[in-house]
Every structure is written in structure tokens, then in C-alpha cells.
Motif scaffolding. Sequence first.
Motif, PDB file in Angstrom:
ATOM      1  N   THR A   7       1.175  -1.141  -0.198  1.00 36.03           N
ATOM      2  CA  THR A   7       0.060  -0.091  -0.196  1.00 36.03           C
ATOM      3  C   THR A   7       0.880   0.581  -0.153  1.00 36.03           C
ATOM      4  OG1 THR A   7      -0.014  -0.111   1.999  1.00 36.03           O
ATOM      5  CG2 THR A   7      -1.676  -1.051   1.492  1.00 36.03           C
ATOM      6  N   ASP A   8       0.286   2.360  -0.380  1.00 34.45           N
ATOM      7  CA  ASP A   8       0.718   3.667  -0.139  1.00 34.45           C
ATOM      8  C   ASP A   8       2.186   4.161   0.934  1.00 34.45           C
ATOM      9  OD1 ASP A   8       0.085   4.048  -2.695  1.00 34.45           O
ATOM     10  OD2 ASP A   8      -1.499   6.063  -1.768  1.00 34.45           O
ATOM     11  N   TYR A  20       8.411  -2.378  12.201  1.00 32.30           N
ATOM     12  CA  TYR A  20       9.025  -2.959  10.489  1.00 32.30           C
ATOM     13  C   TYR A  20       7.413  -2.871   9.692  1.00 32.30           C
ATOM     14  CZ  TYR A  20      12.198  -5.106  14.202  1.00 32.30           C
ATOM     15  OH  TYR A  20      12.501  -5.275  15.332  1.00 32.30           O
ATOM     16  N   ARG A  21       7.734  -3.092   8.186  1.00 30.53           N
ATOM     17  CA  ARG A  21       7.215  -2.294   7.422  1.00 30.53           C
ATOM     18  C   ARG A  21       7.083  -3.808   6.526  1.00 30.53           C
ATOM     19  NH1 ARG A  21      10.258   0.337   2.937  1.00 30.53           N
ATOM     20  NH2 ARG A  21       8.179   0.843   1.902  1.00 30.53           N
ATOM     21  N   LEU A  22       7.578  -5.124   6.996  1.00 34.21           N
ATOM     22  CA  LEU A  22       7.780  -6.252   6.412  1.00 34.21           C
ATOM     23  C   LEU A  22       7.471  -7.267   7.417  1.00 34.21           C
ATOM     24  CD1 LEU A  22       7.826  -8.543   3.627  1.00 34.21           C
ATOM     25  CD2 LEU A  22      10.050  -7.734   3.959  1.00 34.21           C
ATOM     26  N   VAL A  23       6.846  -7.785   8.220  1.00 35.75           N
ATOM     27  CA  VAL A  23       6.469  -9.241   8.417  1.00 35.75           C
ATOM     28  C   VAL A  23       6.245 -10.699   7.566  1.00 35.75           C
ATOM     29  CG1 VAL A  23       5.520 -10.595  10.180  1.00 35.75           C
ATOM     30  CG2 VAL A  23       4.792  -7.947   9.697  1.00 35.75           C
ATOM     31  N   ALA A  24       7.706 -11.523   7.622  1.00 39.89           N
ATOM     32  CA  ALA A  24       8.006 -12.637   7.165  1.00 39.89           C
ATOM     33  C   ALA A  24       7.613 -13.744   8.150  1.00 39.89           C
ATOM     34  CB  ALA A  24       9.504 -12.420   6.705  1.00 39.89           C
ATOM     35  N   THR A  25       6.603 -14.600   7.890  1.00 44.60           N
ATOM     36  CA  THR A  25       6.271 -15.883   8.774  1.00 44.60           C
ATOM     37  C   THR A  25       6.510 -17.038   7.841  1.00 44.60           C
ATOM     38  OG1 THR A  25       4.428 -15.579   8.561  1.00 44.60           O
ATOM     39  CG2 THR A  25       4.592 -14.282   9.600  1.00 44.60           C
ATOM     40  N   ASP A  26       7.433 -18.469   8.166  1.00 46.09           N
ATOM     41  CA  ASP A  26       7.702 -19.503   7.915  1.00 46.09           C
ATOM     42  C   ASP A  26       6.042 -20.109   8.148  1.00 46.09           C
ATOM     43  OD1 ASP A  26       8.089 -22.443   7.166  1.00 46.09           O
ATOM     44  OD2 ASP A  26       7.854 -22.280   9.868  1.00 46.09           O
ATOM     45  N   LEU A  27       5.635 -21.048   7.864  1.00 50.32           N
ATOM     46  CA  LEU A  27       4.152 -22.046   7.654  1.00 50.32           C
ATOM     47  C   LEU A  27       4.289 -23.508   9.441  1.00 50.32           C
ATOM     48  CD1 LEU A  27       3.079 -22.855   4.294  1.00 50.32           C
ATOM     49  CD2 LEU A  27       1.999 -21.082   6.202  1.00 50.32           C
ATOM     50  N   ASP A  28       4.477 -23.583   8.617  1.00 46.68           N
ATOM     51  CA  ASP A  28       4.466 -24.821   9.866  1.00 46.68           C
ATOM     52  C   ASP A  28       5.242 -25.073  10.774  1.00 46.68           C
ATOM     53  OD1 ASP A  28       3.188 -27.471   8.124  1.00 46.68           O
ATOM     54  OD2 ASP A  28       4.481 -26.619   6.731  1.00 46.68           O
ATOM     55  N   ALA A  51      -2.573  -3.348   8.010  1.00 42.99           N
ATOM     56  CA  ALA A  51      -3.937  -1.904   8.329  1.00 42.99           C
ATOM     57  C   ALA A  51      -2.816  -0.902   8.682  1.00 42.99           C
ATOM     58  CB  ALA A  51      -4.883  -2.762   9.589  1.00 42.99           C
ATOM     59  N   VAL A  52      -2.300  -0.891   9.203  1.00 41.90           N
ATOM     60  CA  VAL A  52      -1.634   0.554   8.909  1.00 41.90           C
ATOM     61  C   VAL A  52       0.367   0.211   8.617  1.00 41.90           C
ATOM     62  CG1 VAL A  52      -1.909   0.181  12.103  1.00 41.90           C
ATOM     63  CG2 VAL A  52       0.276  -0.937  11.324  1.00 41.90           C
ATOM     64  N   GLY A  53       0.185  -0.512   7.596  1.00 41.28           N
ATOM     65  CA  GLY A  53       1.188  -0.389   6.143  1.00 41.28           C
ATOM     66  C   GLY A  53       2.277  -1.814   6.519  1.00 41.28           C
ATOM     67  N   ALA A  54       2.102  -2.727   7.500  1.00 34.24           N
ATOM     68  CA  ALA A  54       2.703  -3.659   7.245  1.00 34.24           C
ATOM     69  C   ALA A  54       2.951  -4.241   6.099  1.00 34.24           C
ATOM     70  CB  ALA A  54       3.414  -3.887   8.097  1.00 34.24           C
ATOM     71  N   ALA A  55       3.823  -5.288   5.660  1.00 35.91           N
ATOM     72  CA  ALA A  55       3.428  -6.363   4.443  1.00 35.91           C
ATOM     73  C   ALA A  55       3.688  -7.634   4.892  1.00 35.91           C
ATOM     74  CB  ALA A  55       4.395  -6.509   3.044  1.00 35.91           C
ATOM     75  N   PHE A 280       2.672  -3.638  17.637  1.00 40.81           N
ATOM     76  CA  PHE A 280       1.958  -3.017  16.537  1.00 40.81           C
ATOM     77  C   PHE A 280       0.556  -2.550  17.295  1.00 40.81           C
ATOM     78  CE2 PHE A 280       4.379  -4.773  13.439  1.00 40.81           C
ATOM     79  CZ  PHE A 280       4.468  -4.131  12.401  1.00 40.81           C
ATOM     80  N   PRO A 281       0.805  -1.650  17.992  1.00 44.84           N
ATOM     81  CA  PRO A 281      -0.364  -0.849  19.195  1.00 44.84           C
ATOM     82  C   PRO A 281      -2.105  -1.634  18.578  1.00 44.84           C
ATOM     83  CG  PRO A 281       1.086   0.621  18.858  1.00 44.84           C
ATOM     84  CD  PRO A 281       1.630  -0.687  17.744  1.00 44.84           C
ATOM     85  N   ALA A 282      -1.927  -1.430  17.374  1.00 44.55           N
ATOM     86  CA  ALA A 282      -3.129  -1.356  16.680  1.00 44.55           C
ATOM     87  C   ALA A 282      -3.489  -2.997  17.125  1.00 44.55           C
ATOM     88  CB  ALA A 282      -3.359  -1.609  15.450  1.00 44.55           C
ATOM     89  N   ALA A 283      -2.746  -3.766  16.770  1.00 47.68           N
ATOM     90  CA  ALA A 283      -2.884  -5.343  16.570  1.00 47.68           C
ATOM     91  C   ALA A 283      -3.103  -6.136  18.445  1.00 47.68           C
ATOM     92  CB  ALA A 283      -1.504  -6.545  16.874  1.00 47.68           C
ATOM     93  N   ARG A 284      -3.475  -4.725  19.809  1.00 46.85           N
ATOM     94  CA  ARG A 284      -3.035  -5.181  20.897  1.00 46.85           C
ATOM     95  C   ARG A 284      -4.875  -5.240  21.440  1.00 46.85           C
ATOM     96  NH1 ARG A 284       0.432  -0.262  23.045  1.00 46.85           N
ATOM     97  NH2 ARG A 284       2.486  -1.343  22.909  1.00 46.85           N
TER      98      ARG A 284
END
Length: 285
Positions: A7-8, A20-28, A51-55, A280-284
Amino acid sequence: MTNAGPTDAQLAGPTDELPYRLVATDLDGTLLRPDHTVSARTRDALAAATAVGAAHIVVTGRTVPVARHILDDLGYQGLAVCGQGAQLYHAGEHRLLTSVTLDRQVALLALEKIEAEIGPLSLAAARDGLDGEVLFGEGYRMDHEGMPLVPFTDPAELWSQPISKLYIQHPELDDDALAYAARTAAGGLVGVTMAGTGLVELLPLGLTKATGLSMAARRLGMAAGDAIAFGDMPNDIPMLGWAKHGVAMANAHRDLKAVADEITASNTEDGIAVVLERLFPAARR
């Protein structure tokens, strides 16, 4: 859980509110619980971060044909790094963007070197492509759901089409010992990693989750300094090392815990959400 691309806000750069602008997660063992679902709490935490801009980018050892049904079930729409970094996949478009294959002559030479040291191996191979099957030979224990499995008896079948990677098992050595032996015998020819129980894999030399994630990040205008990464197995070590902040799950392999910047709760206890809610405060909740 969706990820439709940057997003912008994601392209604007880090802010005090966006650590952090990027959140990378393994699956299993990381994002997924043992029943291959994601808890509501973890979904909400990821949704709040995006929602606040991280991918959010999924980074998995599973090849695309093996990961695709899980990504679809999760409603995931963005980029996914699959096959230990070999494949970049657009989940929303069901499109394979890039793919790296394992040189079959090099792989055969590597197998010969490994077997010369520790004896015969049981083999499986993941064929390249969106619909590539997993071939598995006599004695190979394939316990993982969702794989399009095809048994083979003629070894020539293993090398008849391009492959993403080889899986190897030994009748006596455990996964750690097998990975060490393979790396010692053939580490100059192929990459060797352990992705889970019974999953010791031979890969193109130099290929890791970090190489795949860095490629995906560049497409989003991001870099290692923008990233936080979560994982649980030794195949996640390069990814956690690449990211600015690497987080191991409580259920992680000891080798990953040894190099992580932080250890969170397990995948069954919303370990990803625990960290994201703090950052991320919005995630609390």
C-alpha cells in the motif's frame, strides 16, 4: 488473512508507529497450528499490522503445489516464497513468478558422494512447476498431508523432469545426523537443510529462504532492515539472519533458538501474535 501487495503506507518508509514494514512468517510450526489452521488471535494481529502499512509474506519450505491449498484455505492473497526460496508465487493470482531448479547431474553426483559415506538413502523429489508432483521411492516415509504423491520404482523417473529439490532419508541416522553427513560429503555441490521431521533436503547451492525473501522484499521496495521474521526449524536460520529482527518459536529447533534475536511463545500459543501485539499497538487486544 489477506495480502494484496504494498500500500502507499508500506512504500512510504518506517515511522515511529511502524517498527517493521515487512513481517515474514514460516508456515508449519510457526504460523500454522498442528491442525494447519491459524488462530483468530494471530489472524487479528497480522491483519492489524497490515492495516497500518506492514506487508506480510509467507516464506515456506513447501513447494507451490504443496503450499497452495493451505494458502487458499487461509485466504492468503499476496506473495509467497516457496520451496526454500526456489519459487516466488503470487497466491491471489495463482501464478508462479520465478522458479529455480536443482541441476539434476549435480544432484546425482551429490547423492553418490553422500551414499559413499553413509550407505543407501531413501529418496523423494519435488518436480518443478505449479502442478509438480512429489515422487517418492521405496522406503521413503512421507507423512505430510497435501502432497501430490507419485511412487516411483525406476530411478530414471527421478531425473526425467526438472526438480525443485530432493528429499533424503536414512534407515538409521536421525535428521540432524543425516543433514550433517550430507553437508560434510556434498556441501560443495548442493545446499543441505532440515525443514522438519523426516525432511532433510538437497537444494541448489546457495539457495535459502533468505534469498527468496530478499527477492520478494525488493518487489515491494523493501530490504532486510524493514523486516521481522518468524520461524521454527534450521531451514529458517538464513531468513532470521537476513531480517533485522529474527524470532524463534518456543517449539523451535535448538539451532534456530541459538541464533534468534528473540524467542516467543509456541505456534499453539499464538507466538506470532504475542510479538506483533507488542510492536504494533493496533494489534493489541
